[in-house]
Design an enzyme around this catalytic site. Structure first.
Site, PDB file in Angstrom:
ATOM      1  N   ARG A  57       0.759  -0.930  -0.046  1.00 21.78           N
ATOM      2  CA  ARG A  57       0.393   0.144  -0.002  1.00 21.78           C
ATOM      3  C   ARG A  57       1.118   1.298   0.076  1.00 21.78           C
ATOM      4  O   ARG A  57       0.375   1.963   0.771  1.00 21.78           O
ATOM      5  CB  ARG A  57      -0.441  -0.043   1.284  1.00 21.78           C
ATOM      6  CG  ARG A  57      -2.406  -1.091   1.700  1.00 21.78           C
ATOM      7  CD  ARG A  57      -3.396  -0.999   0.472  1.00 21.78           C
ATOM      8  NE  ARG A  57      -4.137  -1.813   0.367  1.00 21.78           N
ATOM      9  CZ  ARG A  57      -5.253  -1.763   0.680  1.00 21.78           C
ATOM     10  NH1 ARG A  57      -5.213  -1.234   1.789  1.00 21.78           N
ATOM     11  NH2 ARG A  57      -5.830  -3.838   0.523  1.00 21.78           N
ATOM     12  N   ARG A 109      -2.667   6.158   0.819  1.00 19.30           N
ATOM     13  CA  ARG A 109      -3.910   7.373   1.549  1.00 19.30           C
ATOM     14  C   ARG A 109      -3.134   8.105   2.762  1.00 19.30           C
ATOM     15  O   ARG A 109      -3.530   9.767   3.484  1.00 19.30           O
ATOM     16  CB  ARG A 109      -5.353   7.584   2.226  1.00 19.30           C
ATOM     17  CG  ARG A 109      -6.325   6.702   1.070  1.00 19.30           C
ATOM     18  CD  ARG A 109      -7.850   6.147   1.933  1.00 19.30           C
ATOM     19  NE  ARG A 109      -7.236   4.883   2.418  1.00 19.30           N
ATOM     20  CZ  ARG A 109      -7.854   3.623   3.547  1.00 19.30           C
ATOM     21  NH1 ARG A 109      -9.051   3.486   3.465  1.00 19.30           N
ATOM     22  NH2 ARG A 109      -7.169   2.576   3.223  1.00 19.30           N
ATOM     23  N   ASP A 166      -6.420  -2.923  -7.228  1.00 16.13           N
ATOM     24  CA  ASP A 166      -6.707  -3.894  -6.415  1.00 16.13           C
ATOM     25  C   ASP A 166      -6.608  -5.094  -6.189  1.00 16.13           C
ATOM     26  O   ASP A 166      -7.136  -5.502  -8.177  1.00 16.13           O
ATOM     27  CB  ASP A 166      -8.399  -3.242  -6.197  1.00 16.13           C
ATOM     28  CG  ASP A 166      -8.381  -4.010  -4.348  1.00 16.13           C
ATOM     29  OD1 ASP A 166      -8.335  -2.989  -3.107  1.00 16.13           O
ATOM     30  OD2 ASP A 166      -9.361  -4.987  -4.140  1.00 16.13           O
ATOM     31  N   ARG A 180      -7.585  11.873  -5.072  1.00 13.39           N
ATOM     32  CA  ARG A 180      -9.021  11.185  -4.865  1.00 13.39           C
ATOM     33  C   ARG A 180      -9.636  12.052  -4.427  1.00 13.39           C
ATOM     34  O   ARG A 180     -10.548  12.023  -4.446  1.00 13.39           O
ATOM     35  CB  ARG A 180      -8.518  10.599  -3.325  1.00 13.39           C
ATOM     36  CG  ARG A 180      -7.788   8.918  -3.683  1.00 13.39           C
ATOM     37  CD  ARG A 180      -8.898   7.803  -4.390  1.00 13.39           C
ATOM     38  NE  ARG A 180      -9.678   7.309  -3.419  1.00 13.39           N
ATOM     39  CZ  ARG A 180     -10.636   8.209  -3.355  1.00 13.39           C
ATOM     40  NH1 ARG A 180     -11.701   8.460  -3.189  1.00 13.39           N
ATOM     41  NH2 ARG A 180     -12.010   7.267  -1.681  1.00 13.39           N
ATOM     42  N   TYR A 193     -14.236 -13.292  -0.177  1.00 11.09           N
ATOM     43  CA  TYR A 193     -14.894 -12.036  -0.700  1.00 11.09           C
ATOM     44  C   TYR A 193     -15.943 -12.193  -1.573  1.00 11.09           C
ATOM     45  O   TYR A 193     -17.070 -11.958  -1.309  1.00 11.09           O
ATOM     46  CB  TYR A 193     -13.691 -10.800  -1.258  1.00 11.09           C
ATOM     47  CG  TYR A 193     -12.980 -10.250  -0.190  1.00 11.09           C
ATOM     48  CD1 TYR A 193     -13.738  -9.575   0.406  1.00 11.09           C
ATOM     49  CD2 TYR A 193     -10.990 -10.591  -0.449  1.00 11.09           C
ATOM     50  CE1 TYR A 193     -12.581  -8.611   1.842  1.00 11.09           C
ATOM     51  CE2 TYR A 193     -10.300  -9.506   0.796  1.00 11.09           C
ATOM     52  CZ  TYR A 193     -11.618  -8.838   0.903  1.00 11.09           C
ATOM     53  OH  TYR A 193     -10.086  -7.931   2.304  1.00 11.09           O
TER      54      TYR A 193
HETATM   55  O1  CP3 Z   1       0.317  -1.740  -2.817  1.00  6.20           O
HETATM   56  C1  CP3 Z   1      -0.460  -0.557  -3.204  1.00  6.20           C
HETATM   57  O2  CP3 Z   1       0.092   0.492  -3.095  1.00  6.20           O
HETATM   58  C2  CP3 Z   1      -0.814  -1.089  -4.523  1.00  6.20           C
HETATM   59  C3  CP3 Z   1      -2.247  -1.465  -4.322  1.00  6.20           C
HETATM   60  C4  CP3 Z   1      -3.325  -1.955  -3.968  1.00  6.20           C
HETATM   61  C5  CP3 Z   1      -4.294  -2.147  -2.642  1.00  6.20           C
HETATM   62  N1  CP3 Z   1      -4.671  -2.606  -2.678  1.00  6.20           N
HETATM   63  C6  CP3 Z   1      -5.355  -0.076  -3.328  1.00  6.20           C
HETATM   64  C7  CP3 Z   1      -5.915   0.332  -2.176  1.00  6.20           C
HETATM   65  C8  CP3 Z   1      -3.472  -3.367  -3.259  1.00  6.20           C
HETATM   66  C9  CP3 Z   1      -1.881  -4.143  -3.539  1.00  6.20           C
HETATM   67  C10 CP3 Z   1      -4.197  -3.957  -2.461  1.00  6.20           C
HETATM   68  C11 CP3 Z   1      -4.882  -4.878  -2.158  1.00  6.20           C
HETATM   69  C12 CP3 Z   1      -5.723  -5.475  -1.389  1.00  6.20           C
HETATM   70  N2  CP3 Z   1      -6.638  -4.727  -1.109  1.00  6.20           N
HETATM   71  C13 CP3 Z   1      -5.874  -7.200  -0.698  1.00  6.20           C
HETATM   72  C14 CP3 Z   1      -4.292  -7.602  -0.130  1.00  6.20           C
HETATM   73  C15 CP3 Z   1      -4.171  -7.131   0.541  1.00  6.20           C
HETATM   74  C16 CP3 Z   1      -4.079  -6.331   2.240  1.00  6.20           C
HETATM   75  O3  CP3 Z   1      -4.908  -5.474   2.488  1.00  6.20           O
HETATM   76  O4  CP3 Z   1      -4.429  -7.663   2.798  1.00  6.20           O
HETATM   77  C17 CP3 Z   1      -6.891  -6.708   0.213  1.00  6.20           C
HETATM   78  C18 CP3 Z   1      -6.847  -7.397   1.407  1.00  6.20           C
HETATM   79  C19 CP3 Z   1      -7.896  -5.519  -0.761  1.00  6.20           C
HETATM   80  C20 CP3 Z   1      -9.290  -5.562  -0.703  1.00  6.20           C
HETATM   81  C21 CP3 Z   1      -9.219  -3.948  -0.097  1.00  6.20           C
HETATM   82  N3  CP3 Z   1      -9.394  -2.580  -1.165  1.00  6.20           N
HETATM   83  C22 CP3 Z   1      -9.956  -3.467   1.328  1.00  6.20           C
HETATM   84  C23 CP3 Z   1      -9.902  -4.393   2.205  1.00  6.20           C
HETATM   85  C24 CP3 Z   1      -9.575  -2.466   1.278  1.00  6.20           C
HETATM   86  C25 CP3 Z   1      -9.923  -1.161   2.046  1.00  6.20           C
HETATM   87  C26 CP3 Z   1      -8.516  -0.847   2.467  1.00  6.20           C
HETATM   88  C27 CP3 Z   1      -8.717  -0.279   3.890  1.00  6.20           C
HETATM   89  O5  CP3 Z   1      -7.538   0.152   4.199  1.00  6.20           O
HETATM   90  O6  CP3 Z   1      -9.513   0.512   4.370  1.00  6.20           O
HETATM   91  C28 CP3 Z   1      -9.371  -1.698   0.020  1.00  6.20           C
HETATM   92  C29 CP3 Z   1      -9.146  -0.676  -1.102  1.00  6.20           C
HETATM   93  C30 CP3 Z   1      -8.466  -0.106  -2.230  1.00  6.20           C
HETATM   94  N4  CP3 Z   1      -7.359  -0.054  -2.286  1.00  6.20           N
HETATM   95  C31 CP3 Z   1      -7.505   2.014  -1.057  1.00  6.20           C
HETATM   96  C32 CP3 Z   1      -6.575   1.413  -1.357  1.00  6.20           C
HETATM   97  C33 CP3 Z   1      -5.589   2.411  -2.025  1.00  6.20           C
HETATM   98  C34 CP3 Z   1      -8.299   2.432  -0.343  1.00  6.20           C
HETATM   99  C35 CP3 Z   1      -9.038   3.122  -1.268  1.00  6.20           C
HETATM  100  C36 CP3 Z   1      -9.430   4.471  -1.132  1.00  6.20           C
HETATM  101  O7  CP3 Z   1      -8.565   5.767  -1.906  1.00  6.20           O
HETATM  102  O8  CP3 Z   1     -10.324   5.185  -0.216  1.00  6.20           O
END
Ligand code: CP3
Length: 331
Positions: A21, A25, A70, A34, A142
């Site tokens: 990540r 954010r 994602d 965003r 999911y």
């Molecule tokens: O790592 C990076 O910078 C690359 C981008 C990336 C995102 N999600 C962007 C994102 C990657 C590699 C992911 C993987 C991802 N997504 C996983 C596996 C990693 C882990 O956390 O175990 C999972 C389970 C997801 C599913 C997901 N997408 C969740 C649970 C959420 C909410 C996250 C939170 O922290 O609240 C997302 C949304 C998401 N994916 C965001 C980002 C930057 C936040 C979106 C926003 O800007 O509102």
């Protein structure tokens, strides 16, 4: 590229560093973009996704970029609609529905290949580009729940109720993720990571019977080095080897040296600073980073990372302190 050298276990003067990540954010420049785009708009616009991918590279001395997208994105190529708030939300499905999903259509996610193409043009020499996908069992979790869950009982129930049907659904998703990773490699990704975020909730037996063969199927035909990451499940580490990845990512629950022993020291390892450390201050961060480095002991094959994604409230100067402790000032 330093990351690829570590994946080949070549001796290096310091480990490569990137973190999960890293585009997100905690960065004011991400929050600015965003304000103009929803998360889904950003993911679907190659120019915006490429810019977000590059933001942490411009700010810090990192050895890899990870394409902004994602784990839910490739499900669109199987005809599914996913929303984010901020986590993924979709209509819960039955295991039968999942087994009968249409095959993966790469044309429906061509925006990811385009974003990779754009990143490649601007990426400094020596910085690797990481493609990624969700592991089949994590995506199944999911899909069955329609979003996040504490216990993922729908998944654990489905594995118990009809193991053959669960395997069929996992094969369907595994084949799709294999094709999706291949698409990213064809577009220019130097390595790919499979995120198995929820494998850790499984018993060792269910991991070995269901999650492992599905993850293996997603990775086995890849033509670049692969990284398998499964947090929250130290009981699984001795079984990671069966996934057949090049390297394994671990969370912070065990000291890195101990985790490395359990996985097998012939495999490169990625990790494992607790992201909570980044909520403190540089004076606490430097020794915590040094402790992870000491656990690795300068052995070839260590890739420095967090034990899970960075928390959004991490101050940027704390992230800088972490990166500088690993790299010194220069790239
Ligand atoms: O790592 C990076 O910078 C690359 C981008 C990336 C995102 N999600 C962007 C994102 C990657 C590699 C992911 C993987 C991802 N997504 C996983 C596996 C990693 C882990 O956390 O175990 C999972 C389970 C997801 C599913 C997901 N997408 C969740 C649970 C959420 C909410 C996250 C939170 O922290 O609240 C997302 C949304 C998401 N994916 C965001 C980002 C930057 C936040 C979106 C926003 O800007 O509102």
């Amino acid at each position: 590229m330093r990351l690829l050298q570590a994946l080949r276990r070549e001796p290096l003067d310091r480990p490569p560093i990137w973190f999960m990540r890293q585009a997100g954010r905690y960065l004011p420049e991400y929050m600015e973009l965003r304000e103009q785009h929803t998360f889904q708009e950003a993911v679907h616009s190659p120019g915006v996704a490429a810019e977000i991918t590059l933001q942490p590279i411009r700010r810090f001395n990192l050895d890899a970029a990870i394409i902004f997208s994602d784990i839910m994105t490739p499900l669109e190529a199987m005809g599914l609609a996913v929303e984010f708030d901020p986590g993924p939300k979709l209509e819960p499905m039955t295991i039968q529905d999942i087994a009968r999903l249409p095959d993966f259509d790469p044309n429906r996610v061509d925006f990811v290949a385009e974003a990779i193409d754009k990143v490649r043009v601007e990426l400094p020499d020596g910085v690797a580009l990481i493609g990624f996908a969700g592991a089949p069992i994590t995506l199944l979790a999911y899909l069955l729940e329609g979003g996040a869950s504490k216990e993922f009982l729908a998944l654990r129930g489905a594995l118990k109720k009809d193991p053959a049907l669960a395997t069929e659904a996992l094969c369907k998703v595994g084949k799709a993720m294999s094709a999706y990773l291949q698409l990213q490699v064809d577009a220019g990704a130097n390595t790919v990571q499979l995120f198995d975020s929820w494998a850790g909730i499984l018993s060792v037996d269910d991991f070995v019977d269901f999650a492992l063969p599905a993850a293996r199927a997603a990775l086995e035909y890849q033509t670049v080095p692969t990284i398998y990451f499964a947090p929250h499940g130290p009981q699984l580490l001795p079984h990671f080897d069966g996934v057949g990845a090049t390297a394994y990512g671990v969370d912070w629950r065990l000291p890195l040296g101990e985790a490395w022993k359990l996985i097998g020291e012939e495999h490169p390892i990625q990790g494992n600073l607790d992201p909570a450390v980044l909520l403190t201050n540089p004076a606490r961060i430097r020794p915590a980073v040094a402790e992870v480095l000491a656990e690795a002991g300068g052995r070839p094959g260590h890739i420095f990372n967090l034990g899970h994604g960075i928390n959004r409230h991490s101050p940027v100067e704390n992230v800088a302190a972490m990166v500088e402790t690993v790299t010194g000032k220069d790239r």
